[in-house]
Design a protein around this motif. Structure first.
Motif, PDB file in Angstrom:
ATOM      1  N   ALA A  58       6.596   5.183   6.194  1.00  0.00           N
ATOM      2  CA  ALA A  58       5.532   5.704   5.696  1.00  0.00           C
ATOM      3  C   ALA A  58       4.793   3.868   5.110  1.00  0.00           C
ATOM      4  O   ALA A  58       3.324   3.708   5.183  1.00  0.00           O
ATOM      5  N   GLN A  59       5.522   1.930   4.595  1.00  0.00           N
ATOM      6  CA  GLN A  59       4.773   1.808   4.365  1.00  0.00           C
ATOM      7  C   GLN A  59       3.532   1.148   5.366  1.00  0.00           C
ATOM      8  O   GLN A  59       1.933   0.405   4.928  1.00  0.00           O
ATOM      9  N   ASN A  64       0.807   3.916   6.082  1.00  0.00           N
ATOM     10  CA  ASN A  64      -0.368   3.364   5.129  1.00  0.00           C
ATOM     11  C   ASN A  64      -1.001   2.774   5.666  1.00  0.00           C
ATOM     12  O   ASN A  64      -2.322   2.267   5.420  1.00  0.00           O
ATOM     13  N   ARG A  79      -3.537   2.879   8.711  1.00  0.00           N
ATOM     14  CA  ARG A  79      -4.282   3.401   8.306  1.00  0.00           C
ATOM     15  C   ARG A  79      -5.863   3.099   7.891  1.00  0.00           C
ATOM     16  O   ARG A  79      -6.299   3.203   7.525  1.00  0.00           O
ATOM     17  N   ASP A  80      -5.045   2.098   6.452  1.00  0.00           N
ATOM     18  CA  ASP A  80      -6.122   1.469   5.795  1.00  0.00           C
ATOM     19  C   ASP A  80      -6.896   0.422   6.724  1.00  0.00           C
ATOM     20  O   ASP A  80      -8.022   0.572   6.885  1.00  0.00           O
ATOM     21  N   TYR A  90       0.262  13.761  10.955  1.00  0.00           N
ATOM     22  CA  TYR A  90      -0.464  13.005  10.311  1.00  0.00           C
ATOM     23  C   TYR A  90      -1.773  11.655  10.374  1.00  0.00           C
ATOM     24  O   TYR A  90      -2.439  11.456   9.731  1.00  0.00           O
TER      25      TYR A  90
END
Lengths: 326, 360
Positions: free
Chosen positions: A193-194, A197, A200-201, A222
């Motif tokens: 998940a890190q 994310n 996505r950032d 996702y």
């Protein structure tokens, strides 16, 4: 309407197989066979399918690691399909890749600073050593590492940190398109998940377009705006992400979705749809007509005759199956 | 109703394998790496126990220790492995040979490296049947091999048993490994990440096969994995491991409804489900698993835990029974659940969240 960042038309990538001892006509693997899609700036295109379906080959053809057999690849308005190796470097600045295995894709004898600066040395000879160092330090902080990490070697890092280095390497040239080939599947669950994310950032901040390849269908959903499902070199279904999961049309997509663990023991017991039976056939000798027919619960006589075309059913949702296109 | 009966029955049921206070370390020229640091796991007769953990959590080493299959650099330092009333750590080499493969079988993540590339699949399964002292003639061995290949649903078994491992797909190799494991009708099957290298479609097929085999034969299964989704498909009870310790032990449904340990909660929250809102960020567990060559003194998860307090960094919590939502049979290793540990304001907030369960 602006032109898409990446446009792939009828892409084919065939490989000759030597020494297979088979008839000449069969000694070609059609790893990618007529793939068409477009990807806009700042968006994510997800490509899913079982191993051996051609999704990584497709990505590598787009990156021009291979020279496509036929079809057309347009990046940022330029036709790059048959561009010579000499002409490619400025194109490669616009497209970079994040690899699956951060243990195998980083040279163990190079420090993190050299690893991240390597693309700059190849593509930005105008930059001085000091400028390159500044860019590396800035990039390190953006991916959640620090300046102090720059002198260390890959073995001193955990898997998640190594993948951060992989992300930094891919993004230091400020590409427009990043191919992420299974970027999290080699990582521990608590780390995945890190990295997701982080990706996505970066997309939000830099307007990156991702070609996201993964076998984890929940993660692809996702990450992606549009998803295509690939089977033996062909796209069998393509759709906006949510629609694909809400209304899967192709029997292969339905089987894949039914194979995903339900995520909760009660849901697992309630499952009714059955998954896929059998294995993906050998790409050297694929079935005639629709390649999926050998595993399809709905196969009909005509499926063996000719492959069904990818047909629009509305809302940008396309599928290649005679069930929806009689 | 069935589930409830099964569970209350299994609580009183005897264990087929009991690991008690196991400490296993690996030794390099420079240091000792404690991979398993005091693990108690009882595998109950007829159950499918999920053992979940990340790489380096000690989940595989625990069960490799149980079968005394450690590499030469590894050593069991303390603890007992009780099987059939005896301690396997003190068992003779010949007794171990009987147990391994005969009574307890093990399958691994990568079937290609577990199969001999120079022997046909049929010959390898036949070797397994003969190795365990069944005095069978060639025809009987062949018949049993065919039967095993059919049991694991390998199509065209007569043709397949004459083929070599490289002629098999990944899923078929894993089926062949399972056939070998079943050759001597083991009472316990230890499956170490058997589906990790496989596609989701093939994983689904293998999980269904294991579930059916367990129903048919009644054998116990230990399913070692990092994938909570796969555990939910197959297992009735779960042990969650982290940094060489059991952090939580629970029947399957309560674990997913209301995970107790912050690590388990974090794991469940960080996986996007198919209903995950795509505009929302995932909630990762910060940081990385600890470096085991310098294992921490207190709770190994404390540096990554949002509920960590001073006590967590200095004193390791014990694995203690917790009664939550009236669900018995749950254990958790966390100071949050110790009534006499110094409380802080985070505590109340956390417990109410845990009671609501985790939506993922």
């Amino acid at each position: 309407m602006t032109a898409p960042l990446l446009s792939v038309e009828n892409l084919a990538q065939h490989f000759r197989v030597r020494g297979s001892g088979r008839a000449e006509s069969r000694s070609v693997v059609r790893a990618v066979d007529g793939v068409t899609f477009t990807l806009d700036e700042g968006r994510t295109f997800g490509l899913v399918g079982e191993s051996g379906c051609g999704k990584s080959t497709c990505a590598r053809s787009i990156l021009r690691i291979y020279t496509p057999t036929s079809g057309r690849i347009t990046l940022d308005g330029e036709d790059i399909t048959h561009m010579s190796q000499d002409a490619l470097p400025p194109i490669r600045r616009k497209m970079q890749m994040i690899f699956q295995d951060p243990y195998a894709s980083l040279n163990p004898r190079m420090t993190v600073r050299d690893l991240i600066a390597e693309p700059l040395r190849a593509h930005r000879p105008d930059m001085s050593r000091a400028e390159a160092d500044d860019a590396v330090f800035e990039m390190l902080e953006k991916v959640g590492l620090t300046r102090e990490h720059s002198g260390r070697y890959p073995h001193e890092f955990s898997g998640g940190q190594r993948q951060r280095v992989g992300v930094a390497r891919a993004l230091i040239l400020r590409p427009k398109l990043v191919v992420c080939d299974e970027p999290i599947s080699a990582l521990d669950v608590s780390i995945q998940a890190q990295i997701v994310n982080l990706l996505r950032d970066f997309q939000e901040k830099l307007g990156l377009a991702y070609l996201f390849i993964a076998h984890d269908l929940s993660m692809v959903r996702y990450m992606s705006d549009t998803i295509s499902v690939m089977y033996l070199g062909k796209l069998v279904e393509s759709s906006p992400a949510d629609d694909l999961y809400a209304r899967p049309l192709h029997p292969y997509t339905r089987g894949l979705l039914a194979s995903i663990p339900a995520g909760h023991p009660r849901l697992a017991r309630l499952r009714t749809e059955s998954g896929l039976s059998g294995d993906i056939p050998s790409p050297i000798d694929p079935p005639s007509g629709c390649a999926f027919r050998t595993r399809c619960p709905h196969a009909m006589a005509r499926c063996a005759e000719a492959a069904p075309p990818l047909t629009e059913v509305g809302g940008g949702h396309r599928a290649a199956c005679y069930l929806i296109n009689p | 109703m069935d589930m409830i009966n099964q569970r209350s029955a299994s609580r009183g049921a005897d264990s087929i394998l009991e690991i008690r206070g196991l400490h296993t370390s690996f030794f390099t020229s420079a240091c000792e790496i404690p991979a398993v640091r005091g693990v108690d796991i009882a595998v109950r007769r007829g159950e499918c126990l999920g053992v979940v953990g990340e790489s380096g959590s000690g989940k595989s080493v625990t069960f490799l220790s149980a079968l005394r299959l450690l590499a030469s650099t590894g050593r069991i330092k303390r603890g007992e492995i009780i099987y059939g009333g005896h301690d396997l750590t003190k068992a003779s080499a010949s007794r171990l040979r009987e147990v391994r493969g005969g009574e307890i079988a093990m399958i691994f993540q990568d079937p290609m490296s577990s199969l001999n590339p120079l022997m046909t699949i049929g010959a390898q399964i036949g070797e397994m049947i003969r190795a365990h002292g069944r005095s069978m003639n060639k025809n009987a061995v062949d018949a049993r091999t065919l039967e095993l290949l059919s049991t694991v649903l390998i199509p065209e078994p007569e043709k397949r048993l004459r083929q070599y491992p490289h002629e098999f797909s990944g899923g078929m190799r894993q089926r062949a490994m399972i056939a070998m494991a079943l050759a001597c009708k083991p009472s316990l099957l230890i499956a170490d990440e058997p589906t990790t290298a496989l596609d989701v479609s093939i994983q689904d097929q293998i999980l269904k096969l294991l579930r059916r085999l367990q129903t048919d034969t009644g054998m116990s299964i230990v399913f070692i994995t990092h994938d909570l989704g796969a555990v939910a498909e197959l297992c009735t009870r779960v042990v969650v491991m982290y940094a060489g310790l059991v952090m939580e032990e629970s029947p399957i449904e309560p674990l997913f409804d209301a995970p107790l340990h912050p690590y388990t909660r974090g794991l469940l929250a960080s996986i996007p489900g198919l209903s995950q809102d795509r505009s929302r960020r995932l909630i990762p567990i910060p940081g990385s698993p600890p470096d085991m060559s310098a294992a921490p003194d207190g709770c190994p998860f404390a540096p990554r835990c949002e509920h960590a307090r001073n006590i967590c960094l200095s004193n390791p919590p014990a694995l203690t029974p917790i009664v939550s939502d009236g669900q018995p049979d749950r254990l958790c290793r966390c100071w949050l659940y110790a009534p006499d540990a110094p409380r802080n304001p985070l505590n109340g907030g956390f417990l109410s969240k845990a009671a609501q369960g985790v939506e993922s």
